[in-house]
Write an enzyme that holds these catalytic residues in place. Structure first.
Site, PDB file in Angstrom:
ATOM      1  CG  ASN A 178      -0.281  -0.337   2.493  1.00  0.00           C
ATOM      2  OD1 ASN A 178       0.298  -1.407   2.627  1.00  0.00           O
ATOM      3  ND2 ASN A 178      -0.321   0.563   3.445  1.00  0.00           N
ATOM      4  CB  SER A 233     -10.990  -3.104   1.571  1.00  0.00           C
ATOM      5  OG  SER A 233     -11.668  -2.013   2.130  1.00  0.00           O
ATOM      6  CB  CYS A 289      -3.417   3.138   8.973  1.00  0.00           C
ATOM      7  SG  CYS A 289      -4.497   2.612   7.663  1.00  0.00           S
TER       8      CYS A 289
HETATM    9  N1  PLP Z   1      -4.593  -3.917   3.799  1.00  0.00           N
HETATM   10  C1  PLP Z   1      -4.049  -3.008   2.984  1.00  0.00           C
HETATM   11  C2  PLP Z   1      -2.899  -3.408   2.111  1.00  0.00           C
HETATM   12  C3  PLP Z   1      -4.554  -1.710   2.943  1.00  0.00           C
HETATM   13  O1  PLP Z   1      -3.991  -0.808   2.131  1.00  0.00           O
HETATM   14  C4  PLP Z   1      -5.637  -1.368   3.778  1.00  0.00           C
HETATM   15  C5  PLP Z   1      -6.167   0.009   3.819  1.00  0.00           C
HETATM   16  O2  PLP Z   1      -5.437   0.978   3.711  1.00  0.00           O
HETATM   17  C6  PLP Z   1      -6.190  -2.367   4.596  1.00  0.00           C
HETATM   18  C7  PLP Z   1      -5.636  -3.616   4.584  1.00  0.00           C
HETATM   19  C8  PLP Z   1      -7.349  -2.092   5.491  1.00  0.00           C
HETATM   20  O3  PLP Z   1      -8.557  -2.017   4.772  1.00  0.00           O
HETATM   21  P1  PLP Z   1      -9.792  -1.250   5.395  1.00  0.00           P
HETATM   22  O4  PLP Z   1      -9.524   0.219   5.219  1.00  0.00           O
HETATM   23  O5  PLP Z   1     -10.992  -1.696   4.612  1.00  0.00           O
HETATM   24  O6  PLP Z   1      -9.894  -1.653   6.815  1.00  0.00           O
END
Ligand code: PLP
Length: 383
Positions: free
Chosen positions: A154, A202, A328
């Site tokens: 990400n 997601s 995050c």
């Molecule tokens: N995994 C990855 C690689 C992500 O980029 C994200 C969100 O930024 C998530 C998990 C989490 O997803 P959600 O925002 O639906 O909780």
């Protein structure tokens, strides 16, 4: 002031109006609970069944293998805790392998399991952020029960060699999960071709609604539910289903996969211009992630003598919405764990900028960013 330029599609994407149209009836007149026997309930159940069928088709899976969740985070939690707990109960072992560059939804879940007594190996990556299959092979032990490695990162957009990694796990009889949250909008999600046992998605990363995700669970994979209650989702995830959200996820996923080629070409064109233009204007900039094995919409840089947070604020004032790394971890002062694992020196990692393009971006917007960015960087650079 000119129209703002949104370059943060890895954080979230705007809802596609076609997806909103598909969702609206289930937020208004078709509000029934899918567990109700009456007509309204049956209508909701039918929408749920159709959404599940559609998602399964896109994934080359069967509908029973799809579990809807409240987010990508919940899907990751369910995959990892679900398999780990189920296999521990079966007395199979307590070792989990993941990589050092996973999203916190995976890393913090593994940390939690470690506190409960599981053993966790976090695989190193190379300078591009790639996990190497031979490194995985060496880490597998007799007590290993699960490998969890993301499809695409990400922050830097690097695409991992999932079929090869899954094959290594399977050679040792170990289940393989992939967090495909960032890949959903632009890469193939055929679970047979990927060879994965579990896969998380997601909706809000591919122009669907926020707050809904899903986990693919291959038939026969043991999974202990993490949310207990009314037994929805075949006892794997209780809670009254978010029918509108699930319809939204299914619609967005279908559109994303049908329009994938054109979308990727559009993003790639803008992204390549962004990278070339930026490296030309700021020769000391460093492009992070793999040059070719990367998501088509991702450009990620580090700048010398620059504090990433200050740069983001400066860009925000100019109507350019970007990110330092993952949303995050924004606000955290320590350098990103992804860049650190890739060997980026801390003084460089603090000046990180992630620009992720999407559907509504235009070549004119990219030129404007290229005009504004060098000055913004100069203004926030240490002297
Ligand atoms: N995994 C990855 C690689 C992500 O980029 C994200 C969100 O930024 C998530 C998990 C989490 O997803 P959600 O925002 O639906 O909780």
């Amino acid at each position: 002031m000119e129209e703002p330029i949104y370059l943060d599609h890895a954080a979230t994407t705007p809802l596609d109006l076609r997806v909103l149209q598909a969702m609206l009836p289930y937020l208004t007149e078709r509000f029934g609970n899918p567990s109700s026997i009456h007509r309204l309930g049956r209508e909701a159940r039918q929408a749920l069944d159709e959404a599940r069928g559609s998602v399964a088709e896109v994934l080359n899976a069967s509908p029973q293998e799809i579990v809807f969740t409240s987010s990508g985070t919940e899907a990751d939690n369910l995959a990892i805790k679900g398999v780990a707990h189920a296999l521990l109960l079966e007395g199979k072992g307590n070792h989990i392998i993941t990589s050092a560059i996973e999203h916190h939804a995976v890393l913090h879940t593994c940390d939690y399991l470690e506190r409960l007594g599981f053993q966790v190996t976090r695989l190193p990556v190379d300078g591009y952020g790639l996990v190497h299959p031979e490194v995985l092979a060496e880490a597998i032990r007799p007590e290993t029960v699960l490998v969890s490695i993301m499809y695409a990162n990400n922050e830097v957009g690097t695409i991992e060699p999932i079929p090869e990694l899954a094959a290594v796990a399977h050679r040792h009889g170990v289940y393989f999960h992939t967090d495909a949250v960032q890949a959903g909008g632009s890469l193939s999600l055929d679970v047979e071709a990927l060879g994965v046992d579990l896969l998380s998605l997601s909706a809000h990363k591919f122009y669907g609604p926020r707050g809904v995700g899903m986990l693919y669970v291959r038939r026969g994979v043991p999974l202990m539910p993490q949310i207990h209650g009314g037994g929805q989702e075949r006892n794997r995830r209780s809670g009254t289903e978010n029918v509108a959200g699930i319809v939204g996820l299914a619609t967005a996923l279908r559109l994303a996969q049908e329009e994938r080629e054109a979308y990727n070409a559009h993003c790639l064109h803008l992204r390549e211009r962004l990278i070339a233009g930026l490296l030309e204007r700021i020769p000391s900039a460093r492009l992070n992630g793999h040059p070719t094995r990367r998501l088509p919409n991702n450009a990620h840089f580090c700048f010398e003598r620059v504090d990433g947070e200050s740069l983001l604020v400066k860009l925000d004032q100019q109507g350019i919405y970007a990110s330092g790394g993952s949303a995050c971890t924004a606000g955290a002062l320590e350098p990103s764990h992804v860049l650190t694992a890739m060997g980026v020196p801390p003084e460089m990692a603090r000046g990180a900028l992630r620009l992720t393009v999407g559907r509504q971006n235009t070549p004119e917007q990219i030129e404007r960013v290229l005009d504004l960015l060098p000055r913004s960087i100069e203004e926030v650079a240490d002297v």
